[in-house]
Write a protein that holds these residues in place. Structure first.
Motif, PDB file in Angstrom:
ATOM      1  N   TYR A  98      -3.291   7.953   5.653  1.00  0.00           N
ATOM      2  CA  TYR A  98      -2.817   9.021   6.529  1.00  0.00           C
ATOM      3  C   TYR A  98      -1.373   9.425   6.236  1.00  0.00           C
ATOM      4  N   ASP A  99      -0.677   8.668   5.433  1.00  0.00           N
ATOM      5  CA  ASP A  99       0.692   9.007   5.048  1.00  0.00           C
ATOM      6  C   ASP A  99       0.762   9.733   3.704  1.00  0.00           C
ATOM      7  N   TYR A 100      -0.372   9.978   3.108  1.00  0.00           N
ATOM      8  CA  TYR A 100      -0.357  10.708   1.849  1.00  0.00           C
ATOM      9  C   TYR A 100      -0.116  12.192   2.114  1.00  0.00           C
ATOM     10  N   ASP A 101       0.724  12.786   1.271  1.00  0.00           N
ATOM     11  CA  ASP A 101       1.096  14.186   1.446  1.00  0.00           C
ATOM     12  C   ASP A 101       0.106  15.139   0.784  1.00  0.00           C
ATOM     13  N   TYR A 102      -0.440  14.725  -0.328  1.00  0.00           N
ATOM     14  CA  TYR A 102      -1.332  15.598  -1.089  1.00  0.00           C
ATOM     15  C   TYR A 102      -2.517  14.791  -1.624  1.00  0.00           C
ATOM     16  N   TRP A 103      -3.651  15.497  -1.723  1.00  0.00           N
ATOM     17  CA  TRP A 103      -4.885  14.882  -2.223  1.00  0.00           C
ATOM     18  C   TRP A 103      -5.530  15.777  -3.265  1.00  0.00           C
ATOM     19  N   GLY A 104      -6.186  15.128  -4.231  1.00  0.00           N
ATOM     20  CA  GLY A 104      -7.034  15.851  -5.150  1.00  0.00           C
ATOM     21  C   GLY A 104      -8.409  16.057  -4.555  1.00  0.00           C
TER      22      GLY A 104
END
Length: 121
Positions: free
Chosen positions: A106-112
């Motif tokens: 949930y702390d990731y800013d961007y996803w592929g």
């Protein structure tokens, strides 16, 4: 910002695959990078992470010793070398960018967009 994952496929148990995730639109070296995976009916789980310049890596116990994460900041690309694949590795694999190598999902800013890995027995 765009993260483009690739390299998934259908393999047999014991085979290897190398996933790649190319990023654009962000200052790549400012981010730690991670690979997560999500199997059908299960929550997304952490697989591997690497710090901004590659000095620190982390792995889930389930993949430790079989998977290797690496990055090439000159190419804005992170890799996941997966060896000795098992049927339980079957999942959609997602790459992501975060501030910390140990960041929860949930702390990731961007996803592929994810790439499917299917391992047959």
């Amino acid at each position: 910002v765009q993260l483009q994952a690739s390299g998934g496929g259908l393999v047999q148990a014991g085979d290897s695959l190398r996933l790649s995730c190319a990023a654009s639109g962000l200052t790549y070296s400012r981010y730690s990078l991670g690979w997560f995976r999500q199997a059908p009916g299960k929550e997304r789980e952490f697989a591997a992470g690497i710090s901004r310049f590659g000095y620190s890596t982390r792995y889930a116990d389930s993949v430790k010793g079989r998977f290797t994460i690496s990055r090439d900041n000159a190419k804005n690309t992170v890799y996941l070398q997966m060896n000795s694949l098992k049927p339980e590795d079957t999942a959609v694999y997602y790459c992501g960018a975060a501030a910390q190598v140990a960041a929860p999902s949930y702390d990731y800013d961007y996803w592929g967009q994810g790439t499917q890995v299917t391992v047959s027995s």
